[in-house]
Design a protein around this motif. Sequence first.
Motif, PDB file in Angstrom:
ATOM      1  N   GLN A 116       5.964   0.176  -4.468  1.00  0.00           N
ATOM      2  CA  GLN A 116       4.795   0.654  -3.739  1.00  0.00           C
ATOM      3  C   GLN A 116       4.091   1.677  -4.621  1.00  0.00           C
ATOM      4  OE1 GLN A 116       5.463   2.165   0.240  1.00  0.00           O
ATOM      5  NE2 GLN A 116       3.400   3.050   0.392  1.00  0.00           N
ATOM      6  N   VAL A 117       2.814   1.459  -4.893  1.00  0.00           N
ATOM      7  CA  VAL A 117       2.085   2.340  -5.808  1.00  0.00           C
ATOM      8  C   VAL A 117       1.210   3.357  -5.074  1.00  0.00           C
ATOM      9  CG1 VAL A 117       2.069   0.632  -7.659  1.00  0.00           C
ATOM     10  CG2 VAL A 117       0.177   0.686  -6.026  1.00  0.00           C
ATOM     11  N   GLY A 118       1.137   3.244  -3.762  1.00  0.00           N
ATOM     12  CA  GLY A 118       0.341   4.190  -2.997  1.00  0.00           C
ATOM     13  C   GLY A 118      -0.076   3.597  -1.664  1.00  0.00           C
ATOM     14  N   GLY A 119      -1.245   4.022  -1.185  1.00  0.00           N
ATOM     15  CA  GLY A 119      -1.708   3.545   0.108  1.00  0.00           C
ATOM     16  C   GLY A 119      -3.218   3.385   0.133  1.00  0.00           C
ATOM     17  N   ALA A 120      -3.695   2.691   1.156  1.00  0.00           N
ATOM     18  CA  ALA A 120      -5.134   2.530   1.391  1.00  0.00           C
ATOM     19  C   ALA A 120      -5.434   3.106   2.777  1.00  0.00           C
ATOM     20  CB  ALA A 120      -5.532   1.064   1.318  1.00  0.00           C
ATOM     21  N   TYR A 132       1.125  -2.280  -2.778  1.00  0.00           N
ATOM     22  CA  TYR A 132       2.221  -2.615  -3.681  1.00  0.00           C
ATOM     23  C   TYR A 132       1.672  -3.153  -5.002  1.00  0.00           C
ATOM     24  CZ  TYR A 132       5.031  -2.285   0.555  1.00  0.00           C
ATOM     25  OH  TYR A 132       5.620  -1.836   1.711  1.00  0.00           O
ATOM     26  N   GLY A 133       2.404  -2.886  -6.056  1.00  0.00           N
ATOM     27  CA  GLY A 133       2.029  -3.405  -7.366  1.00  0.00           C
ATOM     28  C   GLY A 133       3.195  -4.141  -7.990  1.00  0.00           C
ATOM     29  N   ARG A 134       2.913  -5.303  -8.564  1.00  0.00           N
ATOM     30  CA  ARG A 134       3.925  -6.048  -9.303  1.00  0.00           C
ATOM     31  C   ARG A 134       3.458  -6.157 -10.749  1.00  0.00           C
ATOM     32  NH1 ARG A 134       5.758 -10.985 -11.209  1.00  0.00           N
ATOM     33  NH2 ARG A 134       7.970 -11.420 -10.790  1.00  0.00           N
ATOM     34  N   PHE A 135       4.249  -5.628 -11.676  1.00  0.00           N
ATOM     35  CA  PHE A 135       3.865  -5.541 -13.073  1.00  0.00           C
ATOM     36  C   PHE A 135       4.637  -6.563 -13.897  1.00  0.00           C
ATOM     37  CE2 PHE A 135       3.037  -1.600 -10.979  1.00  0.00           C
ATOM     38  CZ  PHE A 135       1.826  -1.167 -11.504  1.00  0.00           C
ATOM     39  N   SER A 136       3.921  -7.222 -14.795  1.00  0.00           N
ATOM     40  CA  SER A 136       4.560  -8.250 -15.626  1.00  0.00           C
ATOM     41  C   SER A 136       5.593  -7.622 -16.554  1.00  0.00           C
ATOM     42  CB  SER A 136       3.499  -8.992 -16.445  1.00  0.00           C
ATOM     43  OG  SER A 136       2.840  -8.116 -17.345  1.00  0.00           O
ATOM     44  N   THR A 174       0.042  -7.272 -17.182  1.00  0.00           N
ATOM     45  CA  THR A 174      -0.829  -7.545 -16.040  1.00  0.00           C
ATOM     46  C   THR A 174      -0.187  -6.992 -14.779  1.00  0.00           C
ATOM     47  OG1 THR A 174       0.184  -9.721 -15.623  1.00  0.00           O
ATOM     48  CG2 THR A 174      -1.741  -9.648 -17.096  1.00  0.00           C
ATOM     49  N   ALA A 175      -1.006  -6.743 -13.764  1.00  0.00           N
ATOM     50  CA  ALA A 175      -0.498  -6.187 -12.510  1.00  0.00           C
ATOM     51  C   ALA A 175      -1.157  -6.897 -11.333  1.00  0.00           C
ATOM     52  CB  ALA A 175      -0.770  -4.695 -12.437  1.00  0.00           C
ATOM     53  N   SER A 176      -0.346  -7.225 -10.338  1.00  0.00           N
ATOM     54  CA  SER A 176      -0.857  -7.811  -9.094  1.00  0.00           C
ATOM     55  C   SER A 176      -0.733  -6.761  -7.995  1.00  0.00           C
ATOM     56  CB  SER A 176      -0.053  -9.064  -8.715  1.00  0.00           C
ATOM     57  OG  SER A 176      -0.189 -10.062  -9.702  1.00  0.00           O
ATOM     58  N   PHE A 177      -1.846  -6.473  -7.308  1.00  0.00           N
ATOM     59  CA  PHE A 177      -1.853  -5.463  -6.254  1.00  0.00           C
ATOM     60  C   PHE A 177      -2.036  -6.141  -4.896  1.00  0.00           C
ATOM     61  CE2 PHE A 177      -3.344  -3.262 -10.072  1.00  0.00           C
ATOM     62  CZ  PHE A 177      -2.447  -2.198 -10.111  1.00  0.00           C
ATOM     63  N   ASP A 178      -1.217  -5.720  -3.949  1.00  0.00           N
ATOM     64  CA  ASP A 178      -1.231  -6.335  -2.616  1.00  0.00           C
ATOM     65  C   ASP A 178      -1.266  -5.269  -1.528  1.00  0.00           C
ATOM     66  OD1 ASP A 178      -0.770  -9.237  -3.356  1.00  0.00           O
ATOM     67  OD2 ASP A 178       0.991  -8.325  -4.272  1.00  0.00           O
ATOM     68  N   ILE A 179      -2.073  -5.544  -0.511  1.00  0.00           N
ATOM     69  CA  ILE A 179      -2.063  -4.749   0.723  1.00  0.00           C
ATOM     70  C   ILE A 179      -1.742  -5.745   1.833  1.00  0.00           C
ATOM     71  CG2 ILE A 179      -3.326  -3.110   2.167  1.00  0.00           C
ATOM     72  CD1 ILE A 179      -5.251  -2.653  -0.136  1.00  0.00           C
ATOM     73  N   PRO A 180      -0.460  -6.001   2.104  1.00  0.00           N
ATOM     74  CA  PRO A 180      -0.074  -7.064   3.042  1.00  0.00           C
ATOM     75  C   PRO A 180      -0.677  -6.905   4.433  1.00  0.00           C
ATOM     76  CG  PRO A 180       1.820  -6.300   1.776  1.00  0.00           C
ATOM     77  CD  PRO A 180       0.706  -5.343   1.494  1.00  0.00           C
ATOM     78  N   ASP A 181      -0.760  -5.661   4.929  1.00  0.00           N
ATOM     79  CA  ASP A 181      -1.249  -5.441   6.288  1.00  0.00           C
ATOM     80  C   ASP A 181      -2.742  -5.717   6.432  1.00  0.00           C
ATOM     81  OD1 ASP A 181       1.288  -4.725   7.054  1.00  0.00           O
ATOM     82  OD2 ASP A 181       0.953  -2.574   6.763  1.00  0.00           O
ATOM     83  N   ALA A 182      -3.456  -5.844   5.300  1.00  0.00           N
ATOM     84  CA  ALA A 182      -4.882  -6.162   5.349  1.00  0.00           C
ATOM     85  C   ALA A 182      -5.164  -7.520   4.737  1.00  0.00           C
ATOM     86  CB  ALA A 182      -5.687  -5.078   4.617  1.00  0.00           C
TER      87      ALA A 182
END
Length: 262
Positions: A116-120, A132-136, A174-182
């Motif tokens: 988890q890299v932070g919040g929105a 959340y962030g997923r880094f290669s 590369t990085a994939s960023f996700d906000i699952p609740d949105a």
Amino acid sequence: MKSAALVVLAAGLAATTTVHASGVEAGKWSFSAFGGVDMPTSGDVHGGAIAPVPDLGPLNPALAGVNAELRIQSRSHDRIYGLADTYGLEMGYGLSDRAELFGQVRYSHASPGRVQVGGAFVPALDTELPVYGRFSAYKSYGAELGYRHFFMQPGAVRPFVAARIGATRTDAITASFDIPDAAISIPDARFTKKAWSASGGVDVGVIIPVGESFSFTAQAGVRYVDKLSGDDADIGGLGLGGINNDAKRISVPMSIAARWDF
């Protein structure tokens, strides 16, 4: 007489061992192959930032007209990647029976990491949604020159200290960023560029002679790789440009090597 003969024989064997045992010697070359782990202790993969997003619609059409505030926190190498595997080769040249110059190349690899890299923060909902962030994978290739100094006498287990300096090329991340609740996802965003940066470190270890030309070494130390080059092509529009410009890495490498002297 018999005791004196035994003493002379033992001294002769010791002298023979000293002369023929593997290890550094003036004018001799050595070749080593090593493997181990590299444990990050300091340095961030990315920094923190607070960035307003006036409209979430481009990220999720169902949220058109809804604004938010990204609150990204810094995340370190050890939190995202953990231990890296390290392999390498080394050539050395003896200056004396206590000192040698060496050059080595190494490859390090750490598996992709997700945190988890932070919040929105969404004012309309008065809540902060996790980001959340997923880094290669982290992959680097280093080339360094150094000096190693040995203590105690040749022919036995000997401690040493070493220092090295050079450069390391780190593959693009590369990085994939996700906000699952949105239901928001930004896949495979460019994050850092493939680039060379300064690197170096110090080590302490021991060499363990096994035969006339073969020995083992074990060592640990501290290694520094300077900051990487950020790529804001995909994240700059979100106000996150610059969080990826200081991805330096400080780590503790630990390795075991097989060494041949010739």
